[in-house]
Design a protein around this motif. Sequence first.
Motif, short mmCIF file in Angstrom:
data_model
loop_
_atom_site.label_atom_id
_atom_site.label_comp_id
_atom_site.label_asym_id
_atom_site.label_seq_id
_atom_site.Cartn_x
_atom_site.Cartn_y
_atom_site.Cartn_z
N THR A 1 49.61 35.45 46.40
CA THR A 1 48.17 35.50 46.16
C THR A 1 47.49 35.46 47.53
O THR A 1 48.15 35.31 48.55
N GLU A 2 46.17 35.57 47.53
CA GLU A 2 45.41 35.61 48.77
C GLU A 2 45.72 34.42 49.69
O GLU A 2 45.81 34.57 50.90
N SER B 1 36.75 26.71 42.26
CA SER B 1 36.66 28.19 42.33
C SER B 1 37.90 28.78 42.98
O SER B 1 38.40 29.82 42.55
N LYS B 2 38.38 28.11 44.01
CA LYS B 2 39.56 28.60 44.72
C LYS B 2 40.78 28.62 43.78
O LYS B 2 41.55 29.57 43.75
N GLU C 1 40.71 28.67 40.46
CA GLU C 1 40.51 29.67 39.39
C GLU C 1 40.85 31.07 39.89
O GLU C 1 41.44 31.87 39.17
N LYS C 2 40.48 31.35 41.13
CA LYS C 2 40.77 32.65 41.73
C LYS C 2 42.29 32.84 41.88
O LYS C 2 42.82 33.91 41.60
N ARG C 3 42.95 31.79 42.35
CA ARG C 3 44.40 31.86 42.55
C ARG C 3 45.12 32.10 41.23
O ARG C 3 46.01 32.95 41.13
N SER D 1 43.93 33.43 38.56
CA SER D 1 43.63 34.79 38.12
C SER D 1 44.52 35.82 38.80
O SER D 1 44.98 36.77 38.17
N SER D 2 44.75 35.63 40.09
CA SER D 2 45.58 36.64 40.76
C SER D 2 47.05 36.49 40.39
O SER D 2 47.77 37.50 40.42
N PRO E 1 40.99 39.35 35.83
CA PRO E 1 39.81 38.83 36.53
C PRO E 1 39.33 37.50 35.96
O PRO E 1 39.47 37.24 34.76
N VAL E 2 38.75 36.71 36.83
CA VAL E 2 38.29 35.36 36.49
C VAL E 2 37.24 35.37 35.37
O VAL E 2 37.11 34.40 34.62
#
Length: 218
Positions: free
Chosen positions: A25-26, A95-96, A98-100, A102-103, A108-109
């Motif tokens: 992930t990012e 948020s971080k 949730e983004k992780r 999702s990826s 998408p979130v």
Amino acid sequence: MTTNVAEIRSKEQTIFNFTGNKVKTEDRVIDVLAKYEEPLVVVLGSVLDGEECDRLIELSKNRLQRSKIGVEKVVSDIRTSSGSFLTDVNDEIVSKIEKRVSSIVGIPVEHAEGLHILNYKPGQEYKEHFDYFAATSKSASNNRICTVVLYLSDVEDGGETYFPKLGLKVYPKKGMAVYFEYFYNDQTLNELTLHGGAPVVTGEKWIATQWFRRKKLD
Ligand SMILES: O=C(O)CCC(=O)C(=O)O
Ligand SMILES: [Fe+2]
């Protein structure tokens, strides 16, 4: 030996699409520790670090309410834990995460319900259930398609996530997660994702669940 071709079921498309033993992930490389193929269940290591787990617990500690079930939101023996959604919390770490998540899943979130924190004390459990809504439910028009359960604490004894139809148990370990999906055309595969949270025997169990829907949520 002869093979009965009719008995070999062709595999359905999965949502989770990573192959191999890592998910990139990012901001984090996550280990894939185990996989059950159909329905797809994936055990993931080190999705969250210790600080992130502690932060999620901290944010929900003063907001916990006895868990309710179903669209009607009733208190039931099926789920004896206490929980809270973190949807109205404006927090960078949330948020971080949730983004992780999702990826990892590849959705998408905007399709996610928002992290739901659950706390189980000794004797508390979540009996076997499906995460998707019954076809007759209003919510079924934008039904859930997959779940990520993040373990925010170790549990000294008990508290495993179990899949009785698969004969599979996942033991909670802080920072790890289990992913499973139930978006198959073949409904019998979806039904194999029946699962529960076994009673905690000793210690305390904290999890964060993220449920994903087929379409965006408003
Ligand atoms: O407590 C667990 O291990 C499972 C939780 C669960 O099934 C859910 O949150 O939908
Ligand atoms: Fe569940």
